[in-house]
Design an enzyme around this catalytic site. Sequence first.
Site, PDB file in Angstrom:
ATOM      1  N   ARG A   9       0.858  -1.198   0.000  1.00  0.00           N
ATOM      2  CA  ARG A   9       0.000   0.000   0.000  1.00  0.00           C
ATOM      3  C   ARG A   9       0.891   1.243   0.000  1.00  0.00           C
ATOM      4  O   ARG A   9       1.850   1.336   0.777  1.00  0.00           O
ATOM      5  CB  ARG A   9      -0.876  -0.023   1.244  1.00  0.00           C
ATOM      6  CG  ARG A   9      -1.833   1.139   1.389  1.00  0.00           C
ATOM      7  CD  ARG A   9      -2.595   0.999   2.701  1.00  0.00           C
ATOM      8  NE  ARG A   9      -3.446  -0.181   2.707  1.00  0.00           N
ATOM      9  CZ  ARG A   9      -3.779  -0.853   3.807  1.00  0.00           C
ATOM     10  NH1 ARG A   9      -3.302  -0.480   4.983  1.00  0.00           N
ATOM     11  NH2 ARG A   9      -4.570  -1.897   3.737  1.00  0.00           N
ATOM     12  N   ARG A  47      -1.363   6.144   9.835  1.00  0.00           N
ATOM     13  CA  ARG A  47      -1.536   5.639   8.475  1.00  0.00           C
ATOM     14  C   ARG A  47      -1.664   6.808   7.493  1.00  0.00           C
ATOM     15  O   ARG A  47      -1.406   7.960   7.834  1.00  0.00           O
ATOM     16  CB  ARG A  47      -2.762   4.734   8.412  1.00  0.00           C
ATOM     17  CG  ARG A  47      -2.720   3.528   9.374  1.00  0.00           C
ATOM     18  CD  ARG A  47      -1.797   2.442   8.899  1.00  0.00           C
ATOM     19  NE  ARG A  47      -1.838   1.250   9.739  1.00  0.00           N
ATOM     20  CZ  ARG A  47      -2.655   0.211   9.566  1.00  0.00           C
ATOM     21  NH1 ARG A  47      -3.556   0.235   8.586  1.00  0.00           N
ATOM     22  NH2 ARG A  47      -2.603  -0.843  10.353  1.00  0.00           N
ATOM     23  N   LYS A  82      -2.913   0.821  15.160  1.00  0.00           N
ATOM     24  CA  LYS A  82      -2.918   1.786  14.064  1.00  0.00           C
ATOM     25  C   LYS A  82      -3.639   3.069  14.460  1.00  0.00           C
ATOM     26  O   LYS A  82      -4.488   3.079  15.359  1.00  0.00           O
ATOM     27  CB  LYS A  82      -3.580   1.180  12.836  1.00  0.00           C
ATOM     28  CG  LYS A  82      -5.053   0.801  13.032  1.00  0.00           C
ATOM     29  CD  LYS A  82      -5.579   0.078  11.810  1.00  0.00           C
ATOM     30  CE  LYS A  82      -7.006  -0.403  12.059  1.00  0.00           C
ATOM     31  NZ  LYS A  82      -7.529  -1.186  10.918  1.00  0.00           N
ATOM     32  N   LYS A 102      -5.436   6.670  12.517  1.00  0.00           N
ATOM     33  CA  LYS A 102      -5.870   7.260  11.254  1.00  0.00           C
ATOM     34  C   LYS A 102      -6.282   8.712  11.464  1.00  0.00           C
ATOM     35  O   LYS A 102      -6.914   9.042  12.463  1.00  0.00           O
ATOM     36  CB  LYS A 102      -7.031   6.452  10.668  1.00  0.00           C
ATOM     37  CG  LYS A 102      -6.666   4.992  10.367  1.00  0.00           C
ATOM     38  CD  LYS A 102      -7.850   4.203   9.848  1.00  0.00           C
ATOM     39  CE  LYS A 102      -7.446   2.767   9.524  1.00  0.00           C
ATOM     40  NZ  LYS A 102      -8.594   1.978   9.010  1.00  0.00           N
ATOM     41  N   CYS A 148     -14.882  -3.350   1.019  1.00  0.00           N
ATOM     42  CA  CYS A 148     -13.486  -3.687   1.284  1.00  0.00           C
ATOM     43  C   CYS A 148     -13.056  -4.831   0.363  1.00  0.00           C
ATOM     44  O   CYS A 148     -13.855  -5.420  -0.363  1.00  0.00           O
ATOM     45  CB  CYS A 148     -13.300  -4.080   2.742  1.00  0.00           C
ATOM     46  SG  CYS A 148     -14.079  -5.656   3.188  1.00  0.00           S
ATOM     47  N   CYS A 151      -7.811 -11.270   1.808  1.00  0.00           N
ATOM     48  CA  CYS A 151      -7.752 -10.832   3.193  1.00  0.00           C
ATOM     49  C   CYS A 151      -7.904 -12.019   4.138  1.00  0.00           C
ATOM     50  O   CYS A 151      -8.883 -12.774   4.054  1.00  0.00           O
ATOM     51  CB  CYS A 151      -8.836  -9.795   3.483  1.00  0.00           C
ATOM     52  SG  CYS A 151      -8.836  -9.245   5.211  1.00  0.00           S
ATOM     53  N   CYS A 196     -15.853  -8.675   7.177  1.00  0.00           N
ATOM     54  CA  CYS A 196     -15.708  -9.018   8.587  1.00  0.00           C
ATOM     55  C   CYS A 196     -16.056  -7.769   9.390  1.00  0.00           C
ATOM     56  O   CYS A 196     -16.330  -6.723   8.806  1.00  0.00           O
ATOM     57  CB  CYS A 196     -14.276  -9.503   8.877  1.00  0.00           C
ATOM     58  SG  CYS A 196     -13.063  -8.172   9.015  1.00  0.00           S
ATOM     59  N   CYS A 226     -13.225  -2.010   7.423  1.00  0.00           N
ATOM     60  CA  CYS A 226     -12.445  -1.381   6.350  1.00  0.00           C
ATOM     61  C   CYS A 226     -13.331  -0.799   5.252  1.00  0.00           C
ATOM     62  O   CYS A 226     -12.948   0.178   4.605  1.00  0.00           O
ATOM     63  CB  CYS A 226     -11.464  -2.383   5.759  1.00  0.00           C
ATOM     64  SG  CYS A 226     -10.217  -2.948   6.931  1.00  0.00           S
TER      65      CYS A 226
END
Length: 576
Positions: free
Chosen positions: A94, A163, A227, A229, A450, A456, A495, A499
């Site tokens: 990414r 991120r 993470k 954001k 996503c 994934c 899930c 995302c």
Amino acid sequence: MADMLKMFIKNRTLKRKTSMNHKDNLSPVERIKTQSNGLRGTLKESLADDFTGAIREDDQTLIKFHGMYQQDDRDRREERVSKKLEWLYSYMIRLRLPGGFLTSDQWIGVNDIANDHSTGTIKITTRQTLQLHGILKSHLRPTIQSFNLNHLDSIAACGDVNRNVTCTANPSESPLHQQTYELAGKISEMCLPKTKSYYDIWIDDELLIDRKTEEDPLYQDRYLPRKLKIGIAVPPNNDVDVFINDIALIAIIENNQIVGYNIAAGGGLGATHGNEATYARLASVLGFVDSEEKALKAVYEIITVQRDFGNRSDRKLSRLKYTIDKLGIDQYRAEVEKRTGFSFGPAKEFKFEQRKDRYGWTQNHEGKWFYTVFVEHGRVLDIEGYPLKSGLLKIAQTTDVNFRFTCNQNLIIADINQEDKATIESLLHEYGISEATEKASALRKNSVACVALNTCSLALAEAQRYLPTLVTKIEPILEKYGLLEEDITIRMTGCPNGCGRSPNAEIGFVGTAYGKYNLHIGGDRLGMRLNTKYRENIGEEEILTTLDELFGIYVKEKQTEETFGDFSYRYLQTLN
């Protein structure tokens, strides 16, 4: 009496030990980070191992900080196992693109890299960047080196760090948008890890000896508990879904000038099925700052508070939203203010009026033209009858334009000179791009999904491969009720990790098993209210039946100008 005193002291000691901010019960990932030699680990040894397509277990954590995930083709697992072969491992990379921007030359470069090293598909993400899938281990270093030659990198695009920083998608629309785009870049640079391991491993193949130059006052050697954001919005458009971010900045505009930013913290959409301690949450507004300098300082110290107070024992509870709810918003704000050296002012009023991309042609204050292309779920590829990828490459090769990416997974051909507009218009028609954008229904244009299966590892169900088909089956139901052109937002995740931003949609689907989803309704159209689970673990037939019923009630009972999200929220209240 002595025995009672001993018991009292023992209990007090036990309580003290169990309340030490998780220091005595760190998750395994914390050990991996602190012992990684500046995120180097044994990645070089893993890359040199030709006997497997995988890398060592600890390195699978560290590689995320370099912008990559180890994955495998889940469609082929059973076949590989039957042949006594290891899973077909590959890697997703990414890019770090604060504000989502590429030049035409860089787009050509990414196109060539995708063809040479990945599946060929370029994926536009909900975080305004690009990722490539299916890269074999032997192609990792050539891929990164090719990105480097195009002045691109994947540093900190994944991992327990800040991120990719997002901002309102069309920063050249006015000087204010350009200002926020530049701020996104400043935040990204400020929050980069100081370690040079990325260049040691992927570019120069030389070990940096002077580690003092790598001392990192922001991340130290622990990095963040999880993470983080950051998003920047410019009202009246909330196209970045700003409140789903750990840190949200909302530009406050007075007399056509940005006079400061409302700062919010604690957004995040991930949860875990069956774990009520986990939940989606929108960011809470901390207050207003009256300069860019203060905004940068506030962002920096919000991160340090999360570094020092975040949960490092249970990664399911380690995001900033849980830190804020554990401390309480007032105590959290006070800690941030103590570190910044200034207090937040009262939040300023602002108003969002939409949360969507402006498809087709628009012109900015400088006379430059922009064309927003609908890219279903961000998948840039050529399919039979629709050579989207080839068309975009031809445009990049023919004219000097820029490419911008939106948080709704679309692409803007940007900064087009008046003299080039006719050429691009002709190419858009030749490759069917303008027709595909114009013909897509409102529901399809407002859909997000996503990646999910087949790559994934967390996916329980399909998302980007299935939602287009489901939308095709929902469209006749909308047409039956005269709703086909209503801007209803629909999102799907494979899930509960969020995302695809499904908890923040009017209609959200969260995968529970293959072909099964929880159906959520009641989110608002502007991204200011999360939705609520309405049906659990249902398949396609029940999904369509349920939506048919809801749309029918909506048409009969909606109030004047009431959106589907607001109606369904009100409808849910009548059921409780």
